[in-house]
Design a protein around this motif. Structure first.
Motif, short mmCIF file in Angstrom:
data_model
loop_
_atom_site.label_atom_id
_atom_site.label_comp_id
_atom_site.label_asym_id
_atom_site.label_seq_id
_atom_site.Cartn_x
_atom_site.Cartn_y
_atom_site.Cartn_z
N MET A 1 134.50 28.86 61.94
CA MET A 1 135.03 28.63 63.45
C MET A 1 136.30 29.30 63.46
O MET A 1 137.29 28.85 62.46
CB MET A 1 135.02 27.17 63.84
CG MET A 1 133.72 26.58 63.97
SD MET A 1 133.85 24.86 64.47
CE MET A 1 131.93 24.22 64.50
N ARG A 2 136.63 29.89 64.51
CA ARG A 2 137.82 30.47 64.39
C ARG A 2 139.07 29.55 64.72
O ARG A 2 140.29 29.74 64.14
CB ARG A 2 137.98 31.27 65.85
CG ARG A 2 139.31 32.04 66.07
CD ARG A 2 139.38 32.81 67.58
NE ARG A 2 139.02 32.02 68.55
CZ ARG A 2 139.99 31.60 69.18
NH1 ARG A 2 141.44 31.41 68.83
NH2 ARG A 2 139.72 30.80 70.15
N ARG A 3 138.85 28.06 65.28
CA ARG A 3 139.99 27.24 65.56
C ARG A 3 139.57 26.24 64.76
O ARG A 3 140.26 25.03 64.92
CB ARG A 3 139.84 26.68 67.02
CG ARG A 3 139.92 28.01 68.14
CD ARG A 3 140.09 27.18 69.38
NE ARG A 3 141.45 26.62 69.50
CZ ARG A 3 142.50 27.04 69.84
NH1 ARG A 3 142.69 28.38 69.89
NH2 ARG A 3 143.78 26.26 69.96
N GLY A 4 138.87 26.45 63.53
CA GLY A 4 138.42 25.12 62.80
C GLY A 4 139.34 25.14 61.42
O GLY A 4 139.08 24.23 60.61
N ARG A 5 140.57 25.78 61.42
CA ARG A 5 141.36 25.70 60.07
C ARG A 5 142.07 24.56 60.16
O ARG A 5 142.81 24.12 61.08
CB ARG A 5 142.25 26.96 60.16
CG ARG A 5 143.02 27.00 59.06
CD ARG A 5 143.77 28.38 58.93
NE ARG A 5 144.65 28.60 60.05
CZ ARG A 5 145.67 28.26 60.16
NH1 ARG A 5 146.33 27.65 59.35
NH2 ARG A 5 146.57 28.32 61.20
N ARG A 380 138.70 19.31 63.98
CA ARG A 380 138.54 20.67 63.74
C ARG A 380 138.73 21.55 65.00
O ARG A 380 139.28 22.66 64.44
CB ARG A 380 136.68 20.85 63.69
CG ARG A 380 136.45 20.36 62.00
CD ARG A 380 135.16 20.91 61.86
NE ARG A 380 134.17 20.52 62.70
CZ ARG A 380 133.36 19.40 62.63
NH1 ARG A 380 133.52 18.61 61.20
NH2 ARG A 380 132.51 19.01 63.36
N ALA A 381 138.65 21.28 66.15
CA ALA A 381 139.05 22.13 67.24
C ALA A 381 140.69 22.30 67.19
O ALA A 381 140.91 23.26 67.82
CB ALA A 381 138.30 21.57 68.45
N VAL A 446 132.06 19.63 70.87
CA VAL A 446 133.17 20.17 71.12
C VAL A 446 132.93 21.55 71.01
O VAL A 446 132.62 21.88 69.82
CB VAL A 446 134.34 19.40 70.24
CG1 VAL A 446 135.43 20.24 70.73
CG2 VAL A 446 134.48 18.18 70.56
N SER A 447 133.11 22.70 72.00
CA SER A 447 132.96 24.02 71.73
C SER A 447 134.07 24.71 71.09
O SER A 447 135.17 24.09 71.00
CB SER A 447 132.90 24.44 73.18
OG SER A 447 132.79 26.23 73.02
N ASP A 448 133.83 25.77 70.55
CA ASP A 448 134.79 26.48 69.53
C ASP A 448 135.68 27.35 70.60
O ASP A 448 136.79 27.60 70.39
CB ASP A 448 133.89 27.72 68.81
CG ASP A 448 133.26 27.05 67.39
OD1 ASP A 448 133.23 25.88 67.34
OD2 ASP A 448 132.48 27.84 67.16
N THR A 449 135.20 27.39 71.64
CA THR A 449 135.95 28.17 72.68
C THR A 449 136.00 27.26 74.21
O THR A 449 134.77 27.11 74.44
CB THR A 449 135.43 29.61 73.01
OG1 THR A 449 134.32 29.72 73.42
CG2 THR A 449 135.85 30.58 71.64
N PRO A 450 137.19 27.49 75.01
CA PRO A 450 137.17 26.79 76.15
C PRO A 450 136.42 27.37 77.16
O PRO A 450 136.23 28.67 77.34
CB PRO A 450 138.54 26.79 76.57
CG PRO A 450 139.09 27.64 75.87
CD PRO A 450 138.39 28.05 74.57
N ARG A 451 135.82 26.88 78.40
CA ARG A 451 135.16 27.36 79.36
C ARG A 451 136.30 27.93 80.32
O ARG A 451 137.47 27.58 80.17
CB ARG A 451 134.40 26.36 80.34
CG ARG A 451 133.02 25.96 79.45
CD ARG A 451 132.38 25.12 80.46
NE ARG A 451 133.18 23.86 81.01
CZ ARG A 451 133.30 22.79 79.97
NH1 ARG A 451 132.82 22.65 78.91
NH2 ARG A 451 133.98 21.66 80.58
N ASP A 452 135.96 28.90 81.27
CA ASP A 452 136.99 29.20 82.21
C ASP A 452 137.51 28.13 82.87
O ASP A 452 138.66 28.11 83.57
CB ASP A 452 136.35 30.42 83.07
CG ASP A 452 136.13 31.69 82.04
OD1 ASP A 452 136.63 31.99 81.16
OD2 ASP A 452 135.32 32.56 82.71
N SER A 453 136.69 27.20 83.36
CA SER A 453 137.24 25.81 84.15
C SER A 453 136.98 24.74 83.45
O SER A 453 135.90 24.64 82.53
CB SER A 453 136.82 26.25 85.60
OG SER A 453 135.31 25.90 85.66
#
Length: 455
Positions: A1-5, A380-381, A446-453
């Motif tokens: 995951m990109r934000r999981g570090r 993780r996020a 919990v998503s890896d990336t946020p929605r636009d809204s």
């Protein structure tokens, strides 16, 4: 995951970024880890502080030891002061200038986001027309510091662009010269001859040229450069013609390119070595003529933590942005006006709320559910889970994010990462956390990336 570090995983260092950009050897010293910590402390004690704490966004400026080691994204406002105090009177810097001027020669917003492994800088043109914070009237942004000090400049930039500013760094011309001298000059790719007699700048050849301190300062400051006409002779003054359109945007680009070149030079010179750091520190810091100023909130612990987070960050990966502006004339002054709609995409990264700055309390709202897995996903996020427990009932069908009016932005950020989109509930008070997440039976992930809204 990109934000999981998580901390303890791959580390990078951006310490040399600010030591070279703004003379902050304390940041570079963090690269040396425990070996350099003693030097960091001694150098911090020598650097003057300016009291601007009340003007800074307090997220990321906490001195609470429990917050040490967080991966909060931070915005630094780096300011170059048009002041030649402490410089040899024979230097070309003094040509047609007042030694006591307090205009800001350059304003750069630097975003450090450990969670996203991103470092970015945004040049703010000195002629940008802005409302001066607390004054009720507008002026060029480079006048804000002279009008009300560093605090007024911070508040002006933050309020007008809508970005949080967590820390402030200021350097004058003497500091810039010391930086370039400390790395034995900076090699720069010169595309074509460049000249500006008003600053004592004259480079007659193209190619990679190692700029000495005086030439480097003139190069990044020039706004009306000349170049040699095609087929012309650099030795013939009549063959020099206007280079570019002579605006602040061209100069901002040169400044950004020079900063990256300086960082590369510092790495080549071994700035990650504690002994080299000490030499650079001695070069930069002068008790008689201090040239570097820090805000009154930054701590040694934060500097070391940031250094640990970004060990070996590749200089080439620093992102560079510029504001979309148009020329205008106001009250007889040539200024730049922000194209506000177009600027939003540029400012998005700099406005983004640090996930580590969102403190979440998780409450279980189902009979069969458990919040342990939800806590792990949030952490993780990058979110900060500060507490967990049970809701006041266990038949919650739809996940809810509770928040106070003051924490609306944090609630929106959290909601954008939850699948499916949760309900929102405004409450009068939440103790010990920014938001409460009531987990319902519809909770997904919990998503890896946020929605636009958020909905």
């Amino acid at each position: 995951m990109r934000r999981g570090r998580r901390r303890g995983a791959r580390k990078r260092t951006w310490g040399q970024l600010l030591v070279v950009l703004a003379g902050l050897v304390v940041f570079a010293a963090a690269v040396g880890g425990a070996a350099g910590l003693g030097m960091v402390k001694s150098q911090v004690s020598q650097i003057p502080r300016v009291s601007v704490g009340l003007s800074l966004d307090l997220v990321g400026t906490s001195v609470d030891p429990e917050r040490r080691g967080s991966t909060e994204a931070l915005n630094f406002l780096l300011v170059g002061i048009d002041n030649a105090a402490g410089i040899d009177p024979d230097s070309p810097i003094h040509i047609d200038r007042d030694v006591n001027t307090l205009l800001t020669d350059s304003v750069i917003l630097v975003r450090i986001d450990p969670d996203a492994d991103r470092v970015a800088m945004l040049s703010i043109p000195r002629d940008l027309w802005v409302p001066i914070a607390g004054k009720g009237w507008s002026e060029r942004v480079n006048a804000a510091r002279g009008i009300g000090g560093a605090a007024t400049l911070i508040e002006t930039v933050s309020e007008y662009l809508g970005v949080p500013i967590h820390h402030y760094v200021e350097i004058n011309f003497a500091g810039f010269l010391r930086i370039v001298n400390a790395v034995d000059g900076v090699p720069v790719e010169i595309a074509q001859p460049i000249r500006d007699d008003s600053l004592g700048l004259r480079i007659e050849q193209s190619g990679v040229i190692t700029l000495d301190p005086d030439t480097a300062l003139a190069y990044v400051r020039t706004r009306r450069p000349l170049t040699v006409a095609e087929g012309g002779d650099p030795a013939n003054d009549g063959d020099w013609v206007r280079l570019g359109v002579w605006n602040d945007l061209e100069r901002n680009q040169r400044q950004q390119e020079f900063m990256v070149a300086t960082l590369k030079r510092a790495v080549e010179k071994g700035i990650r070595n504690p002994l080299t750091l000490r030499r650079v520190a001695n070069e930069l810091l002068d008790d008689d003529n201090p040239s570097i100023t820090l805000d009154d909130r930054i701590t040694v612990g934060q500097l070391v933590d940031l250094g640990d987070e970004f060990r070996s960050f590749p200089v080439d990966q620093i992102e560079r942005y510029k504001l979309p502006v148009v020329d205008a004339a106001i009250d007889g002054k040539q200024v730049l006006l922000l194209q506000e709609e177009e600027a939003q995409s540029v400012l998005e990264f700099f406005k983004a709320l640090s996930l580590a700055g969102v403190r979440v309390r998780i409450l279980n709202g189902t009979r069969s559910g458990t919040v342990a897995g939800v806590e792990a996903e949030l952490e993780r996020a990058g979110f900060s889970v500060v507490d967990r427990g049970n809701a006041d009932r266990f038949d919650v069908a739809r996940t809810v994010v509770r928040h106070t009016e003051a924490a609306e932005d944090k609630a929106t950020t959290l909601a954008r990462y939850l699948e499916p989109a949760p309900l929102r509930e405004l409450v009068a008070e939440i103790d010990g956390a920014d938001v409460e997440l009531v987990v319902g039976s519809d909770y997904g992930a919990v998503s890896d990336t946020p929605r636009d809204s958020a909905s």
